[in-house]
Write a protein that holds these residues in place. Structure first.
Motif, PDB file in Angstrom:
ATOM      1  N   ILE A 259       0.841  -1.203   0.000  1.00  0.00           N
ATOM      2  CA  ILE A 259       0.000   0.000   0.000  1.00  0.00           C
ATOM      3  C   ILE A 259       0.882   1.261   0.000  1.00  0.00           C
ATOM      4  O   ILE A 259       0.589   2.246  -0.678  1.00  0.00           O
ATOM      5  CB  ILE A 259      -0.964  -0.001   1.214  1.00  0.00           C
ATOM      6  N   HIS A 260       1.983   1.197   0.756  1.00  0.00           N
ATOM      7  CA  HIS A 260       2.947   2.306   0.786  1.00  0.00           C
ATOM      8  C   HIS A 260       3.424   2.613  -0.639  1.00  0.00           C
ATOM      9  O   HIS A 260       3.363   3.766  -1.100  1.00  0.00           O
ATOM     10  CB  HIS A 260       4.126   1.920   1.683  1.00  0.00           C
ATOM     11  N   GLU A 261       3.858   1.596  -1.341  1.00  0.00           N
ATOM     12  CA  GLU A 261       4.374   1.810  -2.698  1.00  0.00           C
ATOM     13  C   GLU A 261       3.257   2.279  -3.630  1.00  0.00           C
ATOM     14  O   GLU A 261       3.487   3.105  -4.514  1.00  0.00           O
ATOM     15  CB  GLU A 261       5.039   0.537  -3.240  1.00  0.00           C
ATOM     16  N   GLY A 263       0.885   4.174  -2.807  1.00  0.00           N
ATOM     17  CA  GLY A 263       0.737   5.608  -2.521  1.00  0.00           C
ATOM     18  C   GLY A 263       1.720   6.424  -3.347  1.00  0.00           C
ATOM     19  O   GLY A 263       1.362   7.450  -3.952  1.00  0.00           O
ATOM     20  N   HIS A 264       2.974   5.955  -3.394  1.00  0.00           N
ATOM     21  CA  HIS A 264       3.962   6.608  -4.266  1.00  0.00           C
ATOM     22  C   HIS A 264       3.485   6.540  -5.719  1.00  0.00           C
ATOM     23  O   HIS A 264       3.570   7.507  -6.472  1.00  0.00           O
ATOM     24  CB  HIS A 264       5.318   5.883  -4.182  1.00  0.00           C
ATOM     25  N   GLY A 265       2.987   5.362  -6.097  1.00  0.00           N
ATOM     26  CA  GLY A 265       2.601   5.127  -7.488  1.00  0.00           C
ATOM     27  C   GLY A 265       1.420   5.984  -7.926  1.00  0.00           C
ATOM     28  O   GLY A 265       1.388   6.485  -9.047  1.00  0.00           O
ATOM     29  N   HIS A 289       6.506  13.250  -1.619  1.00  0.00           N
ATOM     30  CA  HIS A 289       6.323  11.896  -2.155  1.00  0.00           C
ATOM     31  C   HIS A 289       6.012  10.941  -1.005  1.00  0.00           C
ATOM     32  O   HIS A 289       5.080  10.130  -1.059  1.00  0.00           O
ATOM     33  CB  HIS A 289       7.584  11.435  -2.893  1.00  0.00           C
ATOM     34  N   GLU A 290       6.803  11.074   0.048  1.00  0.00           N
ATOM     35  CA  GLU A 290       6.630  10.192   1.194  1.00  0.00           C
ATOM     36  C   GLU A 290       5.290  10.462   1.896  1.00  0.00           C
ATOM     37  O   GLU A 290       4.707   9.558   2.474  1.00  0.00           O
ATOM     38  CB  GLU A 290       7.820  10.377   2.151  1.00  0.00           C
ATOM     39  N   SER A 291       4.793  11.695   1.821  1.00  0.00           N
ATOM     40  CA  SER A 291       3.486  11.973   2.452  1.00  0.00           C
ATOM     41  C   SER A 291       2.395  11.160   1.759  1.00  0.00           C
ATOM     42  O   SER A 291       1.417  10.750   2.394  1.00  0.00           O
ATOM     43  CB  SER A 291       3.151  13.464   2.378  1.00  0.00           C
ATOM     44  N   GLN A 292       2.558  10.923   0.466  1.00  0.00           N
ATOM     45  CA  GLN A 292       1.549  10.166  -0.274  1.00  0.00           C
ATOM     46  C   GLN A 292       1.583   8.689   0.111  1.00  0.00           C
ATOM     47  O   GLN A 292       0.554   8.057   0.325  1.00  0.00           O
ATOM     48  CB  GLN A 292       1.758  10.344  -1.777  1.00  0.00           C
ATOM     49  N   SER A 293       2.799   8.137   0.221  1.00  0.00           N
ATOM     50  CA  SER A 293       2.898   6.727   0.595  1.00  0.00           C
ATOM     51  C   SER A 293       2.439   6.518   2.039  1.00  0.00           C
ATOM     52  O   SER A 293       1.728   5.566   2.349  1.00  0.00           O
ATOM     53  CB  SER A 293       4.324   6.225   0.411  1.00  0.00           C
ATOM     54  N   ARG A 294       2.845   7.439   2.916  1.00  0.00           N
ATOM     55  CA  ARG A 294       2.477   7.286   4.336  1.00  0.00           C
ATOM     56  C   ARG A 294       0.991   7.523   4.536  1.00  0.00           C
ATOM     57  O   ARG A 294       0.392   6.938   5.420  1.00  0.00           O
ATOM     58  CB  ARG A 294       3.265   8.270   5.214  1.00  0.00           C
TER      59      ARG A 294
HETATM   60 ZN   LIG Z   1       8.460   5.524   0.595  1.00  0.00          ZN
END
Ligand SMILES: [Zn+2]
Length: 494
Positions: A259-261, A263-265, A289-294
């Motif tokens: 799910i984390h990845e 979010g990046h995607g 970018h990390e805010s989206q994955s998190r």
């Molecule tokens: Zn990440």
């Protein structure tokens, strides 16, 4: 000097070329970590360094400098943003001499080997001189960029343009204090139970695909493949590749990573492709970018409504298990003081980052020497988390970043968590039935909000400006603490 119109067309031509080359580099890196046979390593190294060398020369080209000079009074927002972004990259490429770039690349290469050897022997002394060399080279590189408010700003700028040490330091200091108090208050209490079991990998692959499809990751414009260390690459909005690592005895460990990845995607798939070839159809920074994955991994993927939707799907896939949404929710939100960053829970995670951020600042200003790192590391863990690593592998040797000369990268992870928490609360205000929709497996309102407030802006503004426009004057530290209290705090009777 070139006319403004000619300069813009020429710059766009060059950017289109650089974006294409960048895409090829990404594709080669993806292949290296998913498909490439072991024997391909040395050829791949040569291919990558040839391509990055060409990219560096095309960017450092004095012609780029003259096009930028001709466009310096540009008022169109897209063109002005493009000029600002390219100016940064062009300056970085021209100010640092090729000799130093090559020395950093080779020191990073040998640093990685030294790190592997040091980990194998569980002995920091085998790694020390590599880190010393890399810190010296980075300082030399920083000096090429001229004066800044803080030397660390030049490092932050590579990953999070627009973020400054002066702005991060007080924010991280506050977070550290509040988090340490929160963790002290929950630890020692009896928390929710761990869920154990075995889940076959084929079943997990099927479940992962259904979940990311439901979240809104377009599988027609992307892929999901296994890799040792999960990562995501985007080669335009139509080709975004996620990777994941699944574990037979840890369903959630694999799924939250997927799910984390995703979010990046989804961020990569939502970038403004209409601006391809201008240098703004790209992410605004690693923190954003990390805010989206998190956001997807933690805010959505560890929430009770999410598990209310997911638990029946897990039961469908493995009919002889019967784990309730509440059990999954408890399992996903346990708090434990632990030594290893990548295994840390959502609450303690940011303390691991604050420790690294403070050590990097001290290394850079000369307040501590590389030889002091193991002790400084262990003391920081003892003070903040109340546990002391007993070996270097549990302490200073655990992360790969410094071996590659990556200093200034760690803060992105916590910037991501802070942004994600404020996105949660702003989204709850803007979309009142958000959680009901999520419990039904309808993630459209959440994704649409992120598309509108974050993705479509690409890198037209820097991340701090995009964040401000999305959430106004919200206090991200207060939001992150409120978020943790609403989950772990509630589960631990706080
Ligand atoms: Zn990440």
């Amino acid at each position: 000097m070139a006319s403004v119109d000619t300069a813009w067309e020429s710059l766009k031509g060059r950017l289109t070329e650089l974006e294409a080359l960048g895409g090829v580099v990404q594709l080669l890196e993806w292949d290296q970590q998913t498909m490439m046979p072991k024997g391909g390593g040395s050829q791949r190294g040569a291919q990558l360094s040839t391509l990055t060398g060409i990219m560096h020369d095309r960017l450092a080209d004095p012609q780029v400098g003259s096009w930028l000079a001709a466009l310096c009074d540009e008022t169109d927002p897209i063109k002005a943003a493009s000029v600002r972004n390219v100016q940064r990259d062009h300056e970085r490429a021209t100010r640092v001499p090729t000799r130093l770039v090559a020395e950093i690349a080779s020191a990073s290469n040998s640093g990685f080997s030294a790190w592997l050897a040091a980990r194998e022997a569980n002995d920091f002394s085998l790694f020390q001189s590599s880190v010393e060399r890399l810190v010296e080279l980075r300082k030399e590189e920083i000096a090429c960029h001229g004066p800044a408010d803080h030397p660390y700003d030049h490092l932050l700028d590579q990953y999070d343009p627009g973020s400054t040490t002066a702005q991060l330091q007080p924010m991280f200091a506050r977070l550290k204090e509040e988090l340490a108090a929160f963790i002290a208050s929950v630890s020692g209490k009896e928390g929710p139970a761990t869920v154990t079991g075995r889940w076959d990998i084929a079943g997990q692959e099927a479940l992962s695909k259904s979940v990311i499809d439901a979240l809104g990751f377009r599988l027609d414009d992307g892929r999901l493949d296994p890799a040792e260390h999960p990562f995501t690459v985007g080669m335009g909005t139509g080709d975004v590749r996620l990777t994941t690592h699944l574990y037979e005895d840890d369903l959630l460990g694999g799924l939250t990573g997927t799910i984390h990845e995703a979010g990046h995607g989804m961020y990569e798939q939502g970038l403004p492709s209409v601006h391809t070839g201008t240098g703004v159809a790209t992410a605004a920074g690693m923190g954003l970018h990390e805010s989206q994955s998190r956001f997807w991994e933690n805010v959505v993927g560890r929430s009770l409504p999410f598990f209310q939707w997911l638990a029946p799907m897990i039961r469908d896939q493995w009919p002889d298990t019967n784990i309730s949404a509440e059990q999954w929710f408890g399992h996903a939100n346990r708090v434990e003081r632990s030594l290893i960053r990548v295994q840390a829970d959502e609450a303690t995670y940011n303390l691991h980052i604050v420790i690294r951020f403070e050590l990097e600042l001290k290394l850079l200003t000369g307040e501590i020497q590389v030889a002091d790192l193991p002790d400084a590391w262990n003391d920081a863990y003892a003070n903040l988390l109340g546990i002391r690593p007993s070996t270097p592998n549990e302490g200073v040797l655990q992360d790969v970043h410094w071996s590659n000369g990556l200093f200034g990268y760690f803060p992105s992870y916590t910037i991501g968590n802070l942004y994600a928490a404020s996105f949660r609360y702003q989204m709850e205000e803007d979309v009142p039935d958000l959680w009901n929709r999520i419990a039904q497996g309808d993630f459209t309102p959440a994704l649409q909000w992120l598309r509108e407030k974050v993705h479509v802006h690409g890198h037209i503004q820097d991340a701090p400006e995009i964040f401000l426009a999305a959430v106004g004057d919200r206090d991200p530290v207060a939001d992150l603490m409120a978020h943790l209290r609403s989950r772990q705090g509630a589960l631990y009777g706080e």
